[in-house]
Scaffold this active site. Structure first.
Site, short mmCIF file in Angstrom:
data_model
loop_
_atom_site.label_atom_id
_atom_site.label_comp_id
_atom_site.label_asym_id
_atom_site.label_seq_id
_atom_site.Cartn_x
_atom_site.Cartn_y
_atom_site.Cartn_z
N GLU A 146 1.89 3.82 11.03
CA GLU A 146 1.48 4.13 9.49
C GLU A 146 0.31 4.98 9.70
O GLU A 146 -0.84 4.62 9.98
CB GLU A 146 1.39 2.90 8.71
CG GLU A 146 1.05 3.30 7.44
CD GLU A 146 0.34 2.27 6.52
OE1 GLU A 146 0.59 2.14 5.23
OE2 GLU A 146 0.45 1.15 7.09
N ASP A 181 3.49 5.51 3.30
CA ASP A 181 2.78 4.63 2.35
C ASP A 181 2.34 5.77 1.42
O ASP A 181 1.58 6.56 1.68
CB ASP A 181 1.57 4.05 2.74
CG ASP A 181 0.82 3.22 1.74
OD1 ASP A 181 0.72 3.42 0.46
OD2 ASP A 181 0.29 1.95 1.86
N GLN A 209 5.99 2.30 1.09
CA GLN A 209 5.00 1.67 0.36
C GLN A 209 4.52 2.50 -0.87
O GLN A 209 4.32 3.50 -0.56
CB GLN A 209 3.97 0.93 1.32
CG GLN A 209 4.47 0.10 2.42
CD GLN A 209 3.20 -0.73 3.09
OE1 GLN A 209 2.43 0.23 3.61
NE2 GLN A 209 3.31 -1.87 3.57
N GLU A 245 2.27 -2.69 -2.02
CA GLU A 245 0.94 -3.01 -1.36
C GLU A 245 -0.11 -2.26 -2.19
O GLU A 245 -0.75 -1.69 -2.00
CB GLU A 245 1.06 -2.29 -0.15
CG GLU A 245 -0.01 -2.84 0.92
CD GLU A 245 -0.17 -2.31 2.27
OE1 GLU A 245 -0.59 -2.81 3.19
OE2 GLU A 245 0.05 -1.17 2.38
#
Length: 267
Positions: A146, A181, A209, A245
């Protein structure tokens, strides 16, 4: 349609950790993710999942000494054996929890290091990822990497989506994927729609995310047009999980209007 998973490291902080599973299920979540499971016995966590009809979607491999500031050891020269051992522990938890995804944190690059040191770290990182992907393949598990923005995590080795995809392509393991993300990506690069349209069809994105930008609260606060982004994700045929998140501004349940609204639109 994508499915949403509650991130229990950030959400439901008004409850003790083991009580967050029940709270997430009560709000309609079917999946959960969190940073690390290792403070709890795997059977205890599995019981919480089973009791509340939840799926374990994602967790992180051990990051080294988190309390001392380490944020992953996969790129640190000389600690390959430690990484191998810790990733083995992660695979044991994945088997016990029924999780098919493990995120491997890259680690921090000290400001004193030069470009040559960084290249050495990237070599170690890629070697460890190739090894981890091979081990995880036997267990039916995807290894995720990530990009993380440098404002939240200064010095993190991996910041850009293109860099992550280049690493995944270079290694060539089908179970090594990118964790996208939208919060981090917006801060570093922006242009989220183009990124989604470019990267989701490749099959290299293993997990999404979301959080509001810039304050990492509910996704419907700040500069992201999340209904539009969710519709783009839907149109692209992504049927995986989106991890929530974020840090709720107040109570977690009270802030879930954004999710209820989207589920009503997409029903």
């Amino acid at each position: 349609m994508p499915r949403f998973a509650a991130n229990l490291s950030m959400m439901y902080a008004e409850h003790e950790f083991l009580d967050r599973f029940a709270a997430a299920a009560a709000d309609g979540f079917q999946g959960v993710e969190y940073l690390f499971p290792y403070d709890h016995d795997v059977s205890e966590l599995r019981t919480r999942l089973d009791d509340h009809g939840l799926r374990q979607v994602l967790f992180n491999a051990p990051p080294g000494d988190w309390a001392a500031g380490e944020r992953g050891i996969a790129s640190i020269p000389g600690r390959e054996a430690e990484f191998h051992s810790s990733f083995g522990q992660a695979l044991e938890y994945a088997a016990g929890l029924g999780s098919s995804r493990i995120h491997v944190m890259a680690g921090l690059v000290p400001s004193t290091e030069d470009a040559r040191d960084r290249e050495r770290r990237l070599d170690v990182y890629q070697g460890n990822l190739a090894w981890a992907a091979e081990q995880a393949a036997h267990a039916g598990v995807d290894v995720l990497i990530e990009p993380i923005n440098p404002r939240d995590m200064p010095g993190y080795l991996l910041c850009g989506q293109r860099d992550a995809h280049e690493i995944v392509e270079r290694i060539g393991a089908p179970n090594l994927k990118v964790q996208l993300d939208l919060y981090h990506c917006q801060i570093v690069e922006g242009d989220l729609t183009t990124t989604l349209r470019r990267d989701l069809p490749t099959g290299r994105v293993g997990h999404l995310q979301v959080a509001g930008v810039p304050d990492r609260h509910e996704p419907d606060t700040g500069e992201l047009n999340v209904p539009y982004l969710f519709s783009v994700i839907d149109d692209l045929g992504y049927d995986g999980w989106i991890g929530c998140e974020y840090r709720p501004r107040a109570g977690t349940s009270e802030g879930l209007g954004w999710l209820t609204a989207w589920q009503g639109v997409s029903a």
